[in-house]
Design a protein around this motif. Structure first.
Motif, PDB file in Angstrom:
ATOM      1  N   THR A  15      -3.459  -7.584  -7.124  1.00 35.42           N
ATOM      2  CA  THR A  15      -2.454  -6.911  -8.030  1.00 35.42           C
ATOM      3  C   THR A  15      -2.138  -5.516  -7.768  1.00 35.42           C
ATOM      4  O   THR A  15      -2.595  -4.698  -8.599  1.00 35.42           O
ATOM      5  N   HIS A  17      -0.043  -3.047  -7.544  1.00 32.46           N
ATOM      6  CA  HIS A  17       0.963  -2.061  -8.430  1.00 32.46           C
ATOM      7  C   HIS A  17       1.088  -2.770  -9.546  1.00 32.46           C
ATOM      8  O   HIS A  17       2.079  -2.402 -10.016  1.00 32.46           O
ATOM      9  N   ARG A  18       0.276  -3.264 -10.248  1.00 37.66           N
ATOM     10  CA  ARG A  18       0.662  -3.779 -11.727  1.00 37.66           C
ATOM     11  C   ARG A  18      -0.404  -3.096 -12.748  1.00 37.66           C
ATOM     12  O   ARG A  18      -1.301  -3.804 -13.170  1.00 37.66           O
ATOM     13  N   SER A  21      -0.310  -4.491 -16.660  1.00 32.46           N
ATOM     14  CA  SER A  21       0.126  -6.216 -16.957  1.00 32.46           C
ATOM     15  C   SER A  21      -1.405  -6.606 -17.616  1.00 32.46           C
ATOM     16  O   SER A  21      -1.934  -7.604 -17.053  1.00 32.46           O
TER      17      SER A  21
END
Lengths: 307, 299
Positions: A15, A17-18, A21
């Motif tokens: 992940t 670029h999250r 979240s």
């Protein structure tokens, strides 16, 4: 970066670029739906499981008794119930292949003209029955197939053909029901197959033609294998649709003459809400749900599987 | 339609004045195009003829619905059937249908849109398994589902209310919509969303200001289908409604053909009135019908 521990690094790669979240965000987005669906499916199921073990009758003041598995035993041993399952099975094994084969042939024609002007309008008009309420279709065909004033019988006798009592003759009423259902749902199979045909790249067809595959060969060795998922999807949607057939029967034959058109969904309705055999109706509903869930799980995974 | 097509045939074969054999082959191709176009139109005819019969019946007076040979075009254009439907009671059924459908549309948006986004983008554990569970709810036969539901609602005293019908219709449609919304959100480029978040938008704002606008055609299509499914729904409404909460489809179910005294003109007028919005929505969604009806498996 070098300070990341192994699980962190794996997560960072997965992940990249999250940033936010977080679990809280996930919960806030997904939880309301999951809670709602779980409530609406699990709670009723528990109610129904309990009721199916009793002789409960909705609206009756008689005391309720625990009867164990008696309702289930009745479902699987009653000749009437077995005939109902058989009838529903008959509808599926006749109507489903019909929808697939006729749908495929019509899809071929639509695919042949798909670049011509007006073909999109033709497809939309052809698809209209799928979008209509089943009850309207049932009412309409009840009128068209009426022996006294129906236009179908009139046209047949005008052409010098025998006009049967479509919905009143015990030998053919179930086939008339199938005709109505097939009229409404074959277009669904057609558009999905048409989409599948559009998805086969032109180069693949040309390569097959160069290899000397004739028309018939290319259907079975090219189109059917390439549309495996599409065919699975139709089997799923049409199968579910056919097992759920209810409104058509309700407004045309009401299960008759006799019980010759009493299909599964109609029998559940009759037992639970006309005769108020709630416990027995629950047992039928639960057995039906188990069968459909098992079948649809197989097909859902087959039809929607990622490649 | 046929006219424009013929014009096109003439125009484009005239545009290429090449060698004889080629022109003839092209001409043959055009001819077979026209034949297949006609065949396609003929195949669509069985779908539309019964509907035209319904429309014509709606304008017949009682005698015209009962005579043999049947009247094809009712020149009397009797509007009695329609005016007989516009009673406060029957319009009440219509209003119930409108209320149910409107509530289902709003609830599906509120429940399914964020959930679909979450399942598509937020690394929910076992997202695929959850999606399979959600979509399989849509595959259950409504009449088998409604028996347990009926007992739950009668236990909490909500039977006979519109709330129970709305809940069940929302359940069926939210599962369908979540599945399709997810496939649309997966198509929104992730870079765009990341850029928005670098600019300081939170997850929710990204959804509302970036992802939803980018996926709007898909979202509108799904809402079109939800409208049609909720509008057409009968089994839940039939079992869960009371005297005052009948929807229009429940009212339609009283015109059973086993009833010998049925007024076909009035029945047809009621049907025509009820399916008009469906036909309008279908026409608006023309291009997206296949994608929606195949649950996104076909583009």
């Amino acid at each position: 970066m070098t300070t990341l521990t192994t699980p962190d690094r794996i997560r960072a790669q997965r992940t990249p670029h999250r940033p936010d979240s977080t679990r809280a965000a996930r919960r806030a987005f997904v939880a309301p739906l999951i809670v709602f669906l779980a409530l609406m499916s699990a709670v009723p199921t528990i109610f129904s499981l309990v009721t199916s073990l009793t002789d409960y009758k909705v609206g009756a003041d008689t005391p309720v008794h625990f009867v164990g598995l008696a309702n289930y035993v009745r479902v699987v041993t009653s000749p009437e119930m077995l005939a109902t399952y058989g009838r529903t099975f008959l509808v599926v094994v006749i109507a489903l292949p019909f929808e697939l084969i006729v749908g495929y042939l019509i899809a071929k024609v639509f695919h042949r003209v798909h670049e011509l002007r007006g073909s999109s309008l033709i497809r939309t008009v052809y698809l209209l029955p799928v979008m209509l309420p089943e009850i309207v279709v049932g009412l309409l065909f009840g009128y068209i197939m009426n022996t006294r004033v129906g236009v179908l019988g009139f046209l047949l006798s005008a052409a010098g053909l025998p006009a049967p009592d479509w919905l009143g003759d015990p030998r053919i009423a179930i086939f008339s029901i199938m005709m109505i259902v097939v009229w409404q749902w074959t277009p669904l199979a057609t558009v999905i197959l048409y989409g599948g045909l559009l998805g086969i790249p032109g180069e693949v067809r040309e390569a097959a033609a160069l290899d000397g595959a004739g028309r018939i060969r290319s259907v079975f060795s090219l189109e059917v294998p390439m549309m495996r998922k599409v065919i699975g999807l139709i089997a799923l949607l049409a199968g579910v649709q056919l097992i759920g057939t209810f409104a058509t029967v309700l407004v045309t034959t009401q299960g008759g003459p006799g019980t010759t058109t009493t299909v599964l969904s109609y029998e559940i309705y009759r037992q639970a809400f006309v005769f108020f055999n709630t416990g027995y109706g629950s047992a039928i509903a639960i057995i039906t749900l188990v069968i459909v869930i098992l079948l649809s799980q197989l097909l859902v995974r087959f039809a929607f599987k990622e490649d | 339609m046929a006219v424009t097509f013929v014009e096109e045939v003439g125009r484009s074969s005239g545009k290429h004045p090449r060698g004889g054999r080629r022109l003839r082959a092209r001409g043959r191709r055009r001819l077979s195009d026209a034949m297949f176009w006609l065949l396609a139109a003929l195949l669509a005819l069985p779908s539309v003829l019964p509907l035209l019969w319904l429309l014509s019946t709606a304008f017949k007076n009682y005698i015209e619905t009962q005579v043999v040979p049947p009247v094809v075009v009712p020149f009397s254009l009797d509007l009695e059937n329609f005016s007989s439907i516009f009673t406060p009671q029957i319009m009440g059924y219509f209003t119930n249908s409108v209320i149910v459908t409107a509530c289902v549309l709003v609830l599906v948006l509120v429940l399914a849109l964020p959930a679909a986004y979450g399942l598509a983008r937020l690394n929910v554990r076992k997202a695929k398994d959850l999606q399979f569970w959600i979509i399989s709810l849509r595959m259950l036969p409504p009449m088998a589902v409604v028996v347990p539901v009926y007992m739950m609602f009668s236990f909490i005293g909500l039977n006979g209310s519109l709330v129970s019908i709305i809940c069940m219709s929302t359940m069926m449609n939210a599962s369908f919509a979540t599945w399709l919304f997810s496939t649309f959100f997966e198509q929104v480029p992730e870079e765009t969303e990341e850029a928005a978040q670098l600019d300081g938008l939170g997850r929710f704002q990204t959804l509302v200001r970036i992802s939803i606008p980018l996926a709007r055609t898909g979202i509108l299509t799904v809402m079109g289908f939800v409208f049609v499914f909720a509008w057409n729904e009968l089994p839940f409404a039939l079992v869960l409604s009371g005297q005052l909460t009948q929807t229009f489809t429940v009212f339609l179910s009283t015109f059973t053909s086993t009833n010998a005294l049925i007024n076909y003109g009035q029945m047809a007028a009621a049907c025509v009135l009820y399916i008009t919005p469906v036909i309008v929505v279908t026409a608006l969604m023309q291009r997206q019908l296949a994608a929606g009806l195949s649950f996104g498996a076909v583009k």
